[in-house]
Design a protein around this motif. Structure first.
Motif, PDB file in Angstrom:
ATOM      1  N   ASN A 224      -5.945   5.497 -10.852  1.00  0.00           N
ATOM      2  CA  ASN A 224      -4.956   5.539  -9.932  1.00  0.00           C
ATOM      3  C   ASN A 224      -5.250   5.257  -8.477  1.00  0.00           C
ATOM      4  O   ASN A 224      -4.320   5.282  -7.735  1.00  0.00           O
TER       5      ASN A 224
ATOM      6  N   LYS B 152       4.694  16.239  -3.428  1.00  0.00           N
ATOM      7  CA  LYS B 152       6.121  15.541  -3.711  1.00  0.00           C
ATOM      8  C   LYS B 152       6.955  16.014  -4.904  1.00  0.00           C
ATOM      9  O   LYS B 152       7.716  15.689  -5.391  1.00  0.00           O
TER      10      LYS B 152
ATOM     11  N   GLY C  74       9.802  -0.092  -3.654  1.00  0.00           N
ATOM     12  CA  GLY C  74       8.630   0.338  -4.526  1.00  0.00           C
ATOM     13  C   GLY C  74       7.514   0.105  -3.598  1.00  0.00           C
ATOM     14  O   GLY C  74       7.184  -0.681  -2.630  1.00  0.00           O
ATOM     15  N   LYS C  75       6.142   0.892  -3.918  1.00  0.00           N
ATOM     16  CA  LYS C  75       5.121   0.724  -3.130  1.00  0.00           C
ATOM     17  C   LYS C  75       4.397  -0.202  -3.462  1.00  0.00           C
ATOM     18  O   LYS C  75       3.973  -1.106  -2.506  1.00  0.00           O
TER      19      LYS C  75
ATOM     20  N   GLU D 138       7.929   9.232   5.624  1.00  0.00           N
ATOM     21  CA  GLU D 138       6.737   9.920   5.706  1.00  0.00           C
ATOM     22  C   GLU D 138       7.133  10.740   7.092  1.00  0.00           C
ATOM     23  O   GLU D 138       7.692  10.201   7.889  1.00  0.00           O
TER      24      GLU D 138
ATOM     25  N   HIS E 150       8.181  13.707  -9.391  1.00  0.00           N
ATOM     26  CA  HIS E 150       7.390  12.719  -8.862  1.00  0.00           C
ATOM     27  C   HIS E 150       6.128  12.298  -9.556  1.00  0.00           C
ATOM     28  O   HIS E 150       5.757  11.115  -9.949  1.00  0.00           O
TER      29      HIS E 150
ATOM     30  N   GLY F 244      -5.121   4.990  -5.252  1.00  0.00           N
ATOM     31  CA  GLY F 244      -4.097   4.422  -4.035  1.00  0.00           C
ATOM     32  C   GLY F 244      -5.076   3.760  -2.991  1.00  0.00           C
ATOM     33  O   GLY F 244      -4.599   2.744  -2.230  1.00  0.00           O
TER      34      GLY F 244
ATOM     35  N   GLN G 250      10.610  -3.368   4.723  1.00  0.00           N
ATOM     36  CA  GLN G 250      10.523  -4.042   3.607  1.00  0.00           C
ATOM     37  C   GLN G 250      11.698  -4.849   3.016  1.00  0.00           C
ATOM     38  O   GLN G 250      11.635  -5.665   2.540  1.00  0.00           O
TER      39      GLN G 250
ATOM     40  N   PRO H   9       1.627   1.397   3.417  1.00  0.00           N
ATOM     41  CA  PRO H   9       2.893   1.459   2.943  1.00  0.00           C
ATOM     42  C   PRO H   9       3.534   2.788   3.179  1.00  0.00           C
ATOM     43  O   PRO H   9       2.775   3.787   3.000  1.00  0.00           O
TER      44      PRO H   9
ATOM     45  N   VAL I   1       3.980  -1.569   6.320  1.00  0.00           N
ATOM     46  CA  VAL I   1       4.867  -2.225   5.633  1.00  0.00           C
ATOM     47  C   VAL I   1       5.893  -0.901   5.374  1.00  0.00           C
ATOM     48  O   VAL I   1       5.503  -0.058   4.476  1.00  0.00           O
TER      49      VAL I   1
ATOM     50  N   GLU J 238      -1.562   0.297  -9.175  1.00  0.00           N
ATOM     51  CA  GLU J 238      -3.057   0.592  -9.285  1.00  0.00           C
ATOM     52  C   GLU J 238      -3.677   0.510 -10.668  1.00  0.00           C
ATOM     53  O   GLU J 238      -4.928  -0.094 -10.907  1.00  0.00           O
TER      54      GLU J 238
ATOM     55  N   HIS K  63      -2.676  15.391   1.147  1.00  0.00           N
ATOM     56  CA  HIS K  63      -1.598  14.557   1.277  1.00  0.00           C
ATOM     57  C   HIS K  63      -0.352  15.483   1.040  1.00  0.00           C
ATOM     58  O   HIS K  63      -0.315  16.753   0.418  1.00  0.00           O
TER      59      HIS K  63
ATOM     60  N   ASP L 161      -2.694   5.302   2.369  1.00  0.00           N
ATOM     61  CA  ASP L 161      -1.112   6.006   2.296  1.00  0.00           C
ATOM     62  C   ASP L 161      -0.792   6.616   3.586  1.00  0.00           C
ATOM     63  O   ASP L 161      -1.616   7.133   4.213  1.00  0.00           O
ATOM     64  N   ALA L 162       0.365   6.628   3.951  1.00  0.00           N
ATOM     65  CA  ALA L 162       0.625   7.210   5.230  1.00  0.00           C
ATOM     66  C   ALA L 162       0.903   8.474   5.217  1.00  0.00           C
ATOM     67  O   ALA L 162       1.462   9.306   6.341  1.00  0.00           O
ATOM     68  N   ASP L 163       0.785   9.261   4.161  1.00  0.00           N
ATOM     69  CA  ASP L 163       1.075  10.988   4.058  1.00  0.00           C
ATOM     70  C   ASP L 163      -0.159  11.645   4.047  1.00  0.00           C
ATOM     71  O   ASP L 163      -0.290  12.503   3.478  1.00  0.00           O
TER      72      ASP L 163
ATOM     73  N   LYS M 156       7.258   4.946   3.523  1.00  0.00           N
ATOM     74  CA  LYS M 156       8.613   5.530   3.147  1.00  0.00           C
ATOM     75  C   LYS M 156       8.849   6.990   3.680  1.00  0.00           C
ATOM     76  O   LYS M 156       8.543   7.680   2.729  1.00  0.00           O
TER      77      LYS M 156
END
Ligand code: GDD
Ligand code: MG
Length: 398
Positions: A252, A318, A148-149, A66, A322, A254, A121, A62, A87, A275, A315, A172-174, A64
């Protein structure tokens, strides 16, 4: 790969939660005939076995907005056998970031001769296909899929289902370290190879999460949000069973993966509540307190593995807001779970007030919850997307 055997398991009804298993050796060498007296404490998982699981796995990323460099690093860490599904909810107006992601993925797949899928998305075709398959839970008033993730992950699960994958893992993409991405996916494969039930989940616990401090790099063990979520989640179980527990260490996580049958079965929660909600959905649906979610799965049992990686996790930072949002989402899911006793409510309110995430008599908001994806008619969903599949797919040139 060499990994600790699971030595301790807690049971809640038909859910089995294994205690943390550490990765001991990332590469355990060539396959050999096992010695007669195998080591009971350590499990060696052959390379071929890992590859067999990776072959049946879709890895959903997922993303957004990044940094493209991070995205490129992340995809380079995904083992060749896995199918990549991106996505993206990235910007398309001022800068077409989605286009850049697609281009980067295309170039990568061309040189590595592999296949991938990338969707946006907010693509109206995706929303229409979901609608025609009888599922509107994640559609907004504008008829598009909600931000949303979690919502992105749910699209990824459905695409993995349409493409006939048996397992779905999330990355995660980051992430700054491609090598850690590679390890997480090996952990997923290792977990599934140990599972006795077809309804299995693997959650990764990072060995360290490095932070900059006044004295240089500090290798922190626990994230601020995870620490609280784990404590509260353990309290939910402790008050329900009457026995204090510390079994949950990945509230949590991810970075986690599920077998498709389990991924299609669980009710999810919006955004970053997903999660913690996955665990709550398992305990609610199979813990023996509330009606059983699915008799067949209850008979096989639902298994949860927690695996500690060797790589540290680095990562994007943020910011405070956040983190607060994430804490509020996760604790909101726990607060509104029917499993939470009064003591747990008090604990959550106290924590959120202390962190400045709630004032006075406010209660944490209840995250939106979504019906299980098994109510989606996958055949209809796939058929409705058929005309788009070429646009979504990246295939190696012949
Ligand atoms: N498709 C999509 N849609 N992806 C999104 C969206 C969205 O609306 N919002 C965020 N993402 C992507 C991000 O781009 C990133 O790749 C991933 O979801 C995680 O988001 P982060 O913003 O990096 O979250 P985090 O690092 O604070 O928290 C992560 O770790 C937590 C602890 O393990 C997340 O994975 C949390 O879900 C997790 O609980
Ligand atoms: Mg992140």
């Amino acid at each position: 790969m060499r990994i600790e055997q699971h030595r301790y398991t807690e049971r809640f009804g038909s859910a089995r939660m294994h205690d943390v298993q550490k990765v001991l050796e990332l590469d355990s060498g060539r396959a050999r005939v096992p010695t007669a007296q195998g080591n009971l404490a350590v499990l060696q998982i052959e390379e071929d076995v890992i590859k067999d699981y990776e072959e049946q796995m879709a890895v959903v990323i997922p993303t957004k907005d990044e940094k493209l460099k991070l995205f490129e690093g992340v995809i380079s860490g995904i083992p060749h056998e896995c199918l990549i599904i991106v996505v993206s909810n990235s910007e398309r107006k001022r800068f077409d970031r989605f286009r850049m992601e697609r281009d980067a993925l295309e170039q990568y797949c061309r040189f590595t001769q592999r296949r991938a899928l990338i969707v946006h998305q907010k693509d109206p075709h995706l929303a229409r296909a979901l609608e025609s398959a009888g599922y509107t839970d994640i559609l907004g008033e504008d008829g598009r899929i909600l931000d949303g993730k979690a919502e992105g992950m749910m699209v990824g699960i459905l695409l993995a289902g349409v493409l006939g994958k048996e397992y779905v893992g999330f990355i995660d993409a980051d992430n700054y370290f491609p090598g850690s991405v590679w390890e997480y996916i090996r952990c997923y494969a290792a977990g599934f190879s140990m599972a006795e039930s077809p309804y299995a989940m693997v959650r990764v616990l990072w060995r360290y999460k490095p932070k900059m401090s006044a004295h240089g790099l500090y290798f922190k063990k626990w994230g601020r949000v995870s620490q609280v979520t784990n404590r509260v989640m353990n309290a939910v179980i402790s008050y329900k069973t009457g026995f204090e527990t510390e079994i949950i260490k990945t509230g949590n996580a991810g970075e986690h993966a599920m077998s498709l049958p389990l991924a299609m079965l669980l009710p999810y929660a919006s955004g970053f509540a997903i999660e913690p909600q996955e665990l709550l959905s398992i305990f609610e649906g199979f813990g023996g307190v509330q009606p059983v979610l699915d008799p067949k799965a209850a008979e096989s049992g639902v298994e949860i593995f927690q695996i500690e990686s060797r790589n540290p996790h680095l990562h994007e930072e943020k910011g405070e807001e956040h983190l607060k949002e994430m804490l509020l989402a996760g604790l909101g899911a726990i607060y509104h779970s029917q499993l939470s006793e009064e003591e747990v409510h008090e604990m959550i309110l106290e924590e959120l007030r202390e962190q400045g995430a709630l004032c006075g008599e406010e209660e944490p908001p209840r995250p939106q919850t979504y019906a299980p994806l098994r109510t989606v008619d996958l055949e209809k969903f796939g058929a409705a997307l058929e005309s788009q599949m070429d646009a979504y797919s990246i295939v190696p040139a012949k």
